[in-house]
Design a protein around this motif. Structure first.
Motif, PDB file in Angstrom:
ATOM      1  N   LEU A 103       0.846  -1.192   0.000  1.00 36.87           N
ATOM      2  CA  LEU A 103       0.000   0.000   0.000  1.00 36.87           C
ATOM      3  C   LEU A 103       0.879   1.239   0.000  1.00 36.87           C
ATOM      4  N   TYR A 112      -6.460   3.867   6.474  1.00 39.95           N
ATOM      5  CA  TYR A 112      -6.078   2.564   5.913  1.00 39.95           C
ATOM      6  C   TYR A 112      -4.653   2.162   6.268  1.00 39.95           C
ATOM      7  N   GLY A 130      -6.692   0.160  -0.377  1.00 36.58           N
ATOM      8  CA  GLY A 130      -5.541   0.871  -0.896  1.00 36.58           C
ATOM      9  C   GLY A 130      -6.044   1.754  -2.024  1.00 36.58           C
ATOM     10  N   LEU A 169      -0.159   1.618  -5.768  1.00 37.57           N
ATOM     11  CA  LEU A 169      -0.487   0.302  -5.233  1.00 37.57           C
ATOM     12  C   LEU A 169       0.361  -0.741  -5.946  1.00 37.57           C
ATOM     13  N   ASP A 210      -9.596  -0.578  -4.011  1.00 35.26           N
ATOM     14  CA  ASP A 210      -9.963  -0.841  -2.623  1.00 35.26           C
ATOM     15  C   ASP A 210     -10.689  -2.175  -2.435  1.00 35.26           C
ATOM     16  N   VAL A 232      -8.080  -4.996  -2.681  1.00 33.59           N
ATOM     17  CA  VAL A 232      -7.289  -5.043  -1.452  1.00 33.59           C
ATOM     18  C   VAL A 232      -8.129  -5.612  -0.312  1.00 33.59           C
ATOM     19  N   THR A 276       0.540  -8.131   3.644  1.00 35.30           N
ATOM     20  CA  THR A 276       0.443  -6.711   3.314  1.00 35.30           C
ATOM     21  C   THR A 276       1.525  -5.892   3.993  1.00 35.30           C
ATOM     22  N   ILE A 302       3.167  -1.627   4.091  1.00 33.43           N
ATOM     23  CA  ILE A 302       2.917  -0.232   3.724  1.00 33.43           C
ATOM     24  C   ILE A 302       4.247   0.435   3.379  1.00 33.43           C
TER      25      ILE A 302
END
Length: 370
Positions: free
Chosen positions: A160, A188, A200, A205, A230, A233, A242, A244
């Motif tokens: 993300l 998020y 996301g 992405l 989104d 995800v 996942t 970030i």
């Protein structure tokens, strides 16, 4: 016990829930420090789906082409455009060997469906690791691909990223758009940090082809016009797969809408997908929104009657101070300047806009993605 007493106790519960969210959820993101590591140089396919984006491609595609990365291709998808989008793509492809073109015709079954076009682009991609952005986006550094791809690992196959909007001086609409973007990102990213990733943004992405096909792509929500980012995800993201990406060099920047009508229409499409999220995500997001609404309504109501104001006023100030600290630190992490000082005003406006959108979406469905 009078009605104001009941309202007061509800207000106290609301403040408690809000503070819990800020301390135990949003603080995880606000005080998160991105890791710094050497680049891994994985082969990467950058995927851009464009519909009637000829001028934006001319402006922003060079920032993708000029990325400092050893091994990447750019998959440009023309989603049945009515302008010169495909001709512009061909011009870029003629001078850049790492550009692959996918020209999508209108099909009656999938007319106006970005997910169908994206699926064809993903199938055409040469590499396992995919990074997505939009035609009106530009990376804020030449190391965007490097920073995003760095987060891929044997366990992490969904990344993300942050897609911000450019700043327009002396524009309240621009502040509102950027505040909404910041608020959404705090939500998020924070939920992802506590192991509950739920969405996301397609502006920034990344995921693998294996993850995409393992989930049967967008098949579970192909008929919906929105949700290629989104909803996908929400469907596949877990606490284990996942990651970030929050380094400044990994951010992208988009052109914001210049009228309230255009932005309102865009947000109608975005918000229309929320009802298809997993039940646990919908409950948490609804609780957050409802307590936000109740906080302002009950605060104004209790203060207007000066009811137990020696307790109410400190509670209001406590919640606002906690919010300022968390939002301020989060905005610093995301290089967002000049909006947190207006947080109460922007939050109230955003609540009203979101409520209006919910009502409009109940009455009529949003249109196609372009």
């Amino acid at each position: 016990m009078g009605i104001l007493d009941v309202i007061f106790y509800i207000f106290c519960i609301v403040v408690a829930i809000q503070v819990i969210f800020y301390f135990f959820v949003f603080s995880k993101f606000a005080f998160f420090k991105p890791r710094t590591e050497t680049y891994n140089n994985l082969p990467v396919s950058v995927i851009i789906c464009a519909k009637n984006e000829a001028e934006n491609l001319k402006t922003f595609l060079p920032s993708i082409i000029n990325q400092q990365y050893e091994n990447f291709e750019i998959v440009l998808i023309n989603d049945a455009s009515n302008d010169d989008t495909f001709e512009v793509m061909e011009q870029f492809a003629a001078t850049n060997k790492n550009i692959k073109l996918v020209n999508v015709e209108n099909y009656e079954t999938f007319w106006g469906n970005k997910k169908f076009a994206l699926t064809l682009g993903i199938k055409a991609a040469k590499y396992e690791h995919l990074i997505f952005t939009d035609a009106d986006c530009k990376p804020l550094s030449k190391h965007w691909i490097s920073e995003m791809s760095l987060n891929f690992s044997n366990k992490k196959n969904l990344i993300l990223g942050y897609g911000k909007y450019e700043t327009r001086e002396k524009s309240f609409l621009n502040k509102l758009i950027r505040f909404e973007t910041l608020t959404t990102a705090i939500n998020y990213f924070s939920f992802a940090k506590i192991g509950l990733p739920y969405m996301g943004v397609g502006r920034n992405l990344a995921y693998t082809k294996t993850e995409f096909f393992k989930a049967n792509g967008f098949v579970n929500h192909m008929k919906l016009k929105s949700g290629d980012d989104d909803l996908f995800v929400n469907q596949v993201a877990t606490k284990n797969n996942t990651s970030i990406c929050l380094t400044p060099n990994s951010f992208t920047q988009s052109v914001p809408k210049d009228t309230f009508k255009k932005w309102f229409r865009q947000k109608r499409r975005h918000i229309s997908t929320a009802k298809y999220y997993k039940k646990s995500h919908k409950i948490l997001l609804a609780l957050l929104y409802i307590t936000n609404v109740l906080f302002w309504i009950l605060s104004i109501l209790l203060l207007s009657f000066a009811f137990k104001w020696l307790i109410v006023l400190p509670l209001i100030l406590m919640r606002l101070i906690v919010q300022y600290v968390i939002f301020g630190k989060s905005a610093k992490n995301l290089n967002e300047k000049g909006i947190t000082v207006c947080t109460p005003i922007l939050e109230i406006f955003l609540i009203i806009v979101q409520l209006t959108i919910f009502i409009n979406n109940l009455i009529s469905k949003p249109n196609y993605w372009k």
